[in-house]
Design a protein around this motif. Structure first.
Motif, PDB file in Angstrom:
ATOM      1  N   GLY A  44       0.852  -1.314   0.097  1.00 52.41           N
ATOM      2  CA  GLY A  44       0.097  -0.138  -0.068  1.00 52.41           C
ATOM      3  C   GLY A  44       0.675   1.143  -0.029  1.00 52.41           C
ATOM      4  N   LEU A  45       2.058   1.123  -0.043  1.00 51.73           N
ATOM      5  CA  LEU A  45       3.147   2.277  -0.014  1.00 51.73           C
ATOM      6  C   LEU A  45       3.963   2.487  -1.290  1.00 51.73           C
ATOM      7  CD1 LEU A  45       4.292   1.877   3.678  1.00 51.73           C
ATOM      8  CD2 LEU A  45       2.605   3.446   2.650  1.00 51.73           C
ATOM      9  N   GLY A  46       3.736   1.487  -2.359  1.00 54.97           N
ATOM     10  CA  GLY A  46       4.660   1.804  -3.643  1.00 54.97           C
ATOM     11  C   GLY A  46       6.055   0.917  -3.368  1.00 54.97           C
ATOM     12  N   LEU A  47       6.035   0.128  -2.374  1.00 64.67           N
ATOM     13  CA  LEU A  47       7.404  -0.324  -1.920  1.00 64.67           C
ATOM     14  C   LEU A  47       7.563  -1.804  -2.124  1.00 64.67           C
ATOM     15  CD1 LEU A  47       7.741   1.151   1.533  1.00 64.67           C
ATOM     16  CD2 LEU A  47       8.681   2.000  -0.425  1.00 64.67           C
ATOM     17  N   CYS A  48       6.540  -2.402  -2.808  1.00 68.66           N
ATOM     18  CA  CYS A  48       6.860  -3.967  -3.039  1.00 68.66           C
ATOM     19  C   CYS A  48       6.596  -4.310  -4.590  1.00 68.66           C
ATOM     20  CB  CYS A  48       5.905  -4.748  -2.173  1.00 68.66           C
ATOM     21  SG  CYS A  48       4.176  -4.717  -2.728  1.00 68.66           S
ATOM     22  N   GLY A  49       5.923  -3.702  -5.281  1.00 66.51           N
ATOM     23  CA  GLY A  49       5.710  -4.043  -6.756  1.00 66.51           C
ATOM     24  C   GLY A  49       4.889  -4.963  -7.105  1.00 66.51           C
ATOM     25  N   ALA A  50       3.819  -5.319  -6.305  1.00 69.41           N
ATOM     26  CA  ALA A  50       2.950  -6.228  -6.175  1.00 69.41           C
ATOM     27  C   ALA A  50       1.702  -5.802  -7.233  1.00 69.41           C
ATOM     28  CB  ALA A  50       2.404  -7.081  -4.876  1.00 69.41           C
ATOM     29  N   CYS A  51       1.683  -4.534  -7.024  1.00 74.14           N
ATOM     30  CA  CYS A  51       0.510  -3.708  -7.840  1.00 74.14           C
ATOM     31  C   CYS A  51       1.034  -3.025  -9.039  1.00 74.14           C
ATOM     32  CB  CYS A  51       0.084  -2.614  -6.930  1.00 74.14           C
ATOM     33  SG  CYS A  51       1.122  -1.271  -6.378  1.00 74.14           S
ATOM     34  N   ASN A  52       2.001  -3.172  -9.447  1.00 71.98           N
ATOM     35  CA  ASN A  52       2.737  -2.771 -10.575  1.00 71.98           C
ATOM     36  C   ASN A  52       1.903  -2.851 -12.045  1.00 71.98           C
ATOM     37  OD1 ASN A  52       4.885  -1.434  -9.120  1.00 71.98           O
ATOM     38  ND2 ASN A  52       6.518  -2.470 -10.350  1.00 71.98           N
ATOM     39  N   CYS A 101       3.393 -12.004  -6.345  1.00 73.08           N
ATOM     40  CA  CYS A 101       4.250 -10.687  -6.867  1.00 73.08           C
ATOM     41  C   CYS A 101       4.381 -11.017  -8.577  1.00 73.08           C
ATOM     42  CB  CYS A 101       5.733 -11.096  -6.418  1.00 73.08           C
ATOM     43  SG  CYS A 101       6.607 -12.432  -7.218  1.00 73.08           S
ATOM     44  N   THR A 102       3.830 -12.078  -9.229  1.00 69.53           N
ATOM     45  CA  THR A 102       3.962 -12.373 -10.437  1.00 69.53           C
ATOM     46  C   THR A 102       3.555 -11.380 -11.445  1.00 69.53           C
ATOM     47  OG1 THR A 102       3.928 -14.806  -9.890  1.00 69.53           O
ATOM     48  CG2 THR A 102       3.620 -14.150 -12.304  1.00 69.53           C
ATOM     49  N   ALA A 103       2.393 -10.716 -11.138  1.00 66.47           N
ATOM     50  CA  ALA A 103       1.949  -9.791 -12.188  1.00 66.47           C
ATOM     51  C   ALA A 103       2.875  -8.616 -12.299  1.00 66.47           C
ATOM     52  CB  ALA A 103       0.585  -9.400 -11.873  1.00 66.47           C
ATOM     53  N   GLY A 104       3.240  -8.142 -11.003  1.00 67.64           N
ATOM     54  CA  GLY A 104       4.133  -6.828 -10.866  1.00 67.64           C
ATOM     55  C   GLY A 104       5.488  -7.259 -11.413  1.00 67.64           C
ATOM     56  N   MET A 105       5.896  -8.526 -11.355  1.00 74.81           N
ATOM     57  CA  MET A 105       7.307  -8.763 -11.965  1.00 74.81           C
ATOM     58  C   MET A 105       7.046  -8.819 -13.547  1.00 74.81           C
ATOM     59  SD  MET A 105       9.678  -9.674  -9.812  1.00 74.81           S
ATOM     60  CE  MET A 105      10.010 -10.303  -7.989  1.00 74.81           C
ATOM     61  N   ILE A 106       6.138  -9.394 -13.976  1.00 79.10           N
ATOM     62  CA  ILE A 106       5.876  -9.547 -15.463  1.00 79.10           C
ATOM     63  C   ILE A 106       5.771  -7.982 -16.183  1.00 79.10           C
ATOM     64  CG2 ILE A 106       4.201 -10.487 -17.261  1.00 79.10           C
ATOM     65  CD1 ILE A 106       3.913 -12.860 -15.907  1.00 79.10           C
ATOM     66  N   VAL A 107       4.905  -7.227 -15.511  1.00 76.40           N
ATOM     67  CA  VAL A 107       4.707  -5.909 -16.120  1.00 76.40           C
ATOM     68  C   VAL A 107       5.996  -5.127 -16.323  1.00 76.40           C
ATOM     69  CG1 VAL A 107       2.193  -5.696 -16.006  1.00 76.40           C
ATOM     70  CG2 VAL A 107       3.632  -4.734 -14.457  1.00 76.40           C
ATOM     71  N   THR A 108       6.737  -5.323 -15.089  1.00 78.02           N
ATOM     72  CA  THR A 108       7.935  -4.506 -14.968  1.00 78.02           C
ATOM     73  C   THR A 108       8.997  -5.016 -15.707  1.00 78.02           C
ATOM     74  OG1 THR A 108       7.513  -3.952 -12.485  1.00 78.02           O
ATOM     75  CG2 THR A 108       9.811  -3.826 -13.317  1.00 78.02           C
ATOM     76  N   ALA A 109       9.181  -6.222 -15.973  1.00 77.63           N
ATOM     77  CA  ALA A 109       9.991  -6.918 -17.065  1.00 77.63           C
ATOM     78  C   ALA A 109       9.639  -6.503 -18.360  1.00 77.63           C
ATOM     79  CB  ALA A 109      10.007  -8.417 -16.666  1.00 77.63           C
ATOM     80  N   ALA A 110       8.310  -6.766 -18.575  1.00 74.95           N
ATOM     81  CA  ALA A 110       8.009  -6.346 -20.152  1.00 74.95           C
ATOM     82  C   ALA A 110       8.304  -5.114 -20.501  1.00 74.95           C
ATOM     83  CB  ALA A 110       6.381  -6.305 -20.238  1.00 74.95           C
ATOM     84  N   ALA A 111       8.209  -3.997 -19.382  1.00 75.94           N
ATOM     85  CA  ALA A 111       8.723  -2.475 -19.775  1.00 75.94           C
ATOM     86  C   ALA A 111      10.233  -2.694 -19.825  1.00 75.94           C
ATOM     87  CB  ALA A 111       8.368  -1.501 -18.823  1.00 75.94           C
ATOM     88  N   ASN A 131      11.058  -5.000  -6.918  1.00 77.38           N
ATOM     89  CA  ASN A 131       9.896  -5.736  -6.947  1.00 77.38           C
ATOM     90  C   ASN A 131      10.216  -7.156  -5.951  1.00 77.38           C
ATOM     91  OD1 ASN A 131       9.444  -4.548  -9.781  1.00 77.38           O
ATOM     92  ND2 ASN A 131       7.698  -5.723  -9.527  1.00 77.38           N
ATOM     93  N   LEU A 132       9.413  -7.254  -4.839  1.00 79.74           N
ATOM     94  CA  LEU A 132       9.739  -8.196  -3.674  1.00 79.74           C
ATOM     95  C   LEU A 132       8.913  -9.433  -4.058  1.00 79.74           C
ATOM     96  CD1 LEU A 132       9.454  -5.924  -0.664  1.00 79.74           C
ATOM     97  CD2 LEU A 132      11.416  -6.269  -2.252  1.00 79.74           C
ATOM     98  N   CYS A 133       9.615 -10.639  -3.721  1.00 80.61           N
ATOM     99  CA  CYS A 133       9.115 -11.866  -3.943  1.00 80.61           C
ATOM    100  C   CYS A 133       9.563 -12.639  -2.549  1.00 80.61           C
ATOM    101  CB  CYS A 133       9.722 -12.849  -4.774  1.00 80.61           C
ATOM    102  SG  CYS A 133       9.239 -14.481  -4.869  1.00 80.61           S
ATOM    103  N   ARG A 134       8.459 -12.599  -1.566  1.00 82.30           N
ATOM    104  CA  ARG A 134       8.741 -13.334  -0.380  1.00 82.30           C
ATOM    105  C   ARG A 134       9.039 -14.716  -0.195  1.00 82.30           C
ATOM    106  NH1 ARG A 134       5.103 -10.745   4.022  1.00 82.30           N
ATOM    107  NH2 ARG A 134       6.479 -11.977   5.398  1.00 82.30           N
ATOM    108  N   CYS A 135       8.667 -15.409  -1.520  1.00 80.25           N
ATOM    109  CA  CYS A 135       8.832 -16.934  -1.791  1.00 80.25           C
ATOM    110  C   CYS A 135      10.664 -17.116  -2.091  1.00 80.25           C
ATOM    111  CB  CYS A 135       8.058 -17.325  -2.959  1.00 80.25           C
ATOM    112  SG  CYS A 135       6.607 -17.304  -2.216  1.00 80.25           S
ATOM    113  N   GLY A 136      11.207 -16.038  -2.449  1.00 78.75           N
ATOM    114  CA  GLY A 136      12.495 -16.434  -2.892  1.00 78.75           C
ATOM    115  C   GLY A 136      12.739 -16.671  -4.102  1.00 78.75           C
TER     116      GLY A 136
END
Length: 154
Positions: A44-52, A101-111, A131-136
């Motif tokens: 909710g603070l723009g720090l993790c990337g899950a919402c990208n 985290c996948t959706a945020g990772m994919i859109v960031t990587a696409a850009a 972009n954070l991934c808690r699963c590692g």
């Protein structure tokens, strides 16, 4: 709270008119009004990337971006990237575990791949640093992005 106002959005190539408080976070409009649930609420603070999502091609935290700020701009969600090579390589490289985290990772990587198609491993790591991934699964995610580069495509 401000009275709802009509806001026109261009999301995944489709024009939408929504009535909401102009300060409503884009994430809420995408999920609650448009039914696009790929982007997730993380911090909710723009720090993790899950919402990208992409706004005019740039990765943007939708949780802290007010909807008024994207009026008239092209918003692309992970749903708008259906069929993108990254989706295949994420599966091939087992680059998702819980998937939050996948959706945020994919859109960031696409850009990233759009602006730097020959990016190297260090560049992928820099681009995905916020972009954070808690699963590692970061190493598998990096491999998936590298495998999606145009020169590595079959």
């Amino acid at each position: 709270m401000t009275a709802p106002e009509p806001v026109t959005l261009l999301v995944n190539g489709t024009r939408h008119e929504v009535a909401c408080d102009p300060d409503t976070p884009l994430l809420y409009v995408l999920r609650n009004d448009l039914g696009l649930v790929g982007a997730k609420f993380g911090c909710g603070l723009g720090l993790c990337g899950a919402c990208n999502v992409l706004v005019d091609g740039q990765p943007t935290h939708s949780c802290d971006t007010p909807v008024w700020a994207v009026a008239g701009k092209q918003v692309t969600t992970v749903e708008g990237l259906a069929g993108h090579r990254l989706q295949e390589t994420f599966v091939e490289e087992q680059a998702l575990q819980c998937g939050y985290c996948t959706a945020g990772m994919i859109v960031t990587a696409a850009a990233l791949l759009e602006r730097e198609p020959d990016v190297d491993e260090a560049g992928v790591r820099r681009a995905l640093d916020s972009n954070l991934c808690r699963c590692g699964a970061h190493n598998r995610i990096v491999r998936a992005v590298l495998a999606a580069r145009p020169e590595t495509a079959p």
